[in-house]
Write a protein that holds these residues in place. Structure first.
Motif, PDB file in Angstrom:
ATOM      1  N   ALA A  23       0.825  -1.211   0.000  1.00 52.86           N
ATOM      2  CA  ALA A  23       0.000   0.000   0.000  1.00 52.86           C
ATOM      3  C   ALA A  23       0.859   1.261   0.000  1.00 52.86           C
ATOM      4  N   LYS A  24       2.056   1.178   0.532  1.00 49.94           N
ATOM      5  CA  LYS A  24       2.975   2.329   0.585  1.00 49.94           C
ATOM      6  C   LYS A  24       3.876   2.398  -0.651  1.00 49.94           C
ATOM      7  N   ARG A  25       3.968   1.316  -1.372  1.00 48.92           N
ATOM      8  CA  ARG A  25       4.887   1.213  -2.509  1.00 48.92           C
ATOM      9  C   ARG A  25       4.608   2.251  -3.592  1.00 48.92           C
ATOM     10  N   ALA A  26       3.339   2.489  -3.904  1.00 47.47           N
ATOM     11  CA  ALA A  26       2.988   3.416  -4.988  1.00 47.47           C
ATOM     12  C   ALA A  26       3.532   4.818  -4.724  1.00 47.47           C
ATOM     13  N   GLY A  27       3.444   5.288  -3.488  1.00 50.01           N
ATOM     14  CA  GLY A  27       3.952   6.614  -3.152  1.00 50.01           C
ATOM     15  C   GLY A  27       5.460   6.711  -3.318  1.00 50.01           C
ATOM     16  N   VAL A  28       6.157   5.672  -2.881  1.00 50.16           N
ATOM     17  CA  VAL A  28       7.620   5.662  -3.022  1.00 50.16           C
ATOM     18  C   VAL A  28       8.000   5.659  -4.502  1.00 50.16           C
ATOM     19  N   LEU A  29       7.360   4.795  -5.285  1.00 49.88           N
ATOM     20  CA  LEU A  29       7.671   4.729  -6.714  1.00 49.88           C
ATOM     21  C   LEU A  29       7.359   6.042  -7.424  1.00 49.88           C
ATOM     22  N   ARG A  30       6.265   6.700  -7.035  1.00 48.36           N
ATOM     23  CA  ARG A  30       5.903   7.991  -7.645  1.00 48.36           C
ATOM     24  C   ARG A  30       7.020   9.015  -7.408  1.00 48.36           C
ATOM     25  N   ARG A  31       7.575   9.042  -6.210  1.00 51.23           N
ATOM     26  CA  ARG A  31       8.641  10.009  -5.905  1.00 51.23           C
ATOM     27  C   ARG A  31       9.937   9.655  -6.628  1.00 51.23           C
ATOM     28  N   LEU A  32      10.187   8.375  -6.850  1.00 55.59           N
ATOM     29  CA  LEU A  32      11.389   7.965  -7.586  1.00 55.59           C
ATOM     30  C   LEU A  32      11.344   8.383  -9.051  1.00 55.59           C
ATOM     31  N   LYS A  33      10.164   8.720  -9.560  1.00 49.43           N
ATOM     32  CA  LYS A  33      10.021   9.156 -10.947  1.00 49.43           C
ATOM     33  C   LYS A  33      10.148  10.670 -11.106  1.00 49.43           C
ATOM     34  N   LEU A  34      10.297  11.394 -10.001  1.00 50.93           N
ATOM     35  CA  LEU A  34      10.471  12.846 -10.064  1.00 50.93           C
ATOM     36  C   LEU A  34      11.861  13.181 -10.588  1.00 50.93           C
ATOM     37  N   PRO A  35      12.086  14.421 -11.019  1.00 50.56           N
ATOM     38  CA  PRO A  35      13.416  14.814 -11.493  1.00 50.56           C
ATOM     39  C   PRO A  35      14.477  14.691 -10.395  1.00 50.56           C
ATOM     40  N   SER A  36      15.596  14.141 -10.747  1.00 47.31           N
ATOM     41  CA  SER A  36      16.785  14.050  -9.885  1.00 47.31           C
ATOM     42  C   SER A  36      16.526  13.404  -8.529  1.00 47.31           C
ATOM     43  N   PRO A  37      15.904  12.223  -8.496  1.00 45.78           N
ATOM     44  CA  PRO A  37      15.686  11.597  -7.188  1.00 45.78           C
ATOM     45  C   PRO A  37      16.977  11.020  -6.629  1.00 45.78           C
ATOM     46  N   THR A  38      17.059  10.984  -5.324  1.00 45.68           N
ATOM     47  CA  THR A  38      18.162  10.291  -4.670  1.00 45.68           C
ATOM     48  C   THR A  38      17.597   9.529  -3.485  1.00 45.68           C
ATOM     49  N   ALA A  39      18.019   8.294  -3.370  1.00 45.74           N
ATOM     50  CA  ALA A  39      17.602   7.458  -2.248  1.00 45.74           C
ATOM     51  C   ALA A  39      18.852   7.091  -1.463  1.00 45.74           C
ATOM     52  N   LEU A  40      18.801   7.326  -0.178  1.00 45.30           N
ATOM     53  CA  LEU A  40      19.897   6.977   0.715  1.00 45.30           C
ATOM     54  C   LEU A  40      19.421   5.842   1.607  1.00 45.30           C
ATOM     55  N   LEU A  41      20.155   4.761   1.619  1.00 46.61           N
ATOM     56  CA  LEU A  41      19.756   3.565   2.350  1.00 46.61           C
ATOM     57  C   LEU A  41      20.775   3.231   3.432  1.00 46.61           C
TER      58      LEU A  41
END
Length: 141
Positions: A23-41
């Protein structure tokens, strides 16, 4: 990332079990499609314990997610991630970052304020049934 976000949201909201991470996956994926995303893990023992996700939003660079697995709360991971996000922002020429935090989430607001983020009076609510969110800003100049 969605699993950590789901677990952290459930603990924040006092739920006995996390909401299905799908249920939370769609929001995360939507933000990853924005310009210049960065994910820090941040991983420990092969498991994702915390993450942050920033990207260029409608009003400039924005921190969209910062979540720590509830089993790692109090370990300093949120502060560490915020420092990494700020390094990413300044290295990419950002002079400020924005984020929205649920207005009743005192724990998160304390973490952000301790890291130098400034609370604003701007509040919005996105969508039916959503909780009011408050804008925080981090200036780097």
């Amino acid at each position: 990332m969605a699993r950590v976000w789901s677990a952290a949201s459930a603990r924040r909201d006092g739920l006995e079990r996390p909401i299905a991470w799908q249920a939370k996956r769609a929001g995360v994926l939507r933000r990853l499609k924005l310009p210049s995303p960065t994910a820090l893990l941040l991983e420990r023992a092969g498991s994702l314990d915390a993450f942050a996700l920033a990207a260029e939003g409608d009003s400039g660079p924005e921190l969209f997610y910062l979540a720590v697995d509830p089993n790692a709360w109090g370990s300093g991971l949120a502060g560490h991630l915020l420092a990494e996000v700020e390094s990413w922002a300044t290295e990419n020429g950002c002079t400020s970052l924005r984020l929205w935090v649920i207005d009743s989430n005192n724990r998160a607001q304390y973490v952000y304020q301790r890291a130098g983020w400034k609370r604003t009076e701007q509040i919005h609510t996105e969508g039916e049934g959503a909780k009011p969110e408050r804008l925080y800003i981090r200036d780097f100049e």
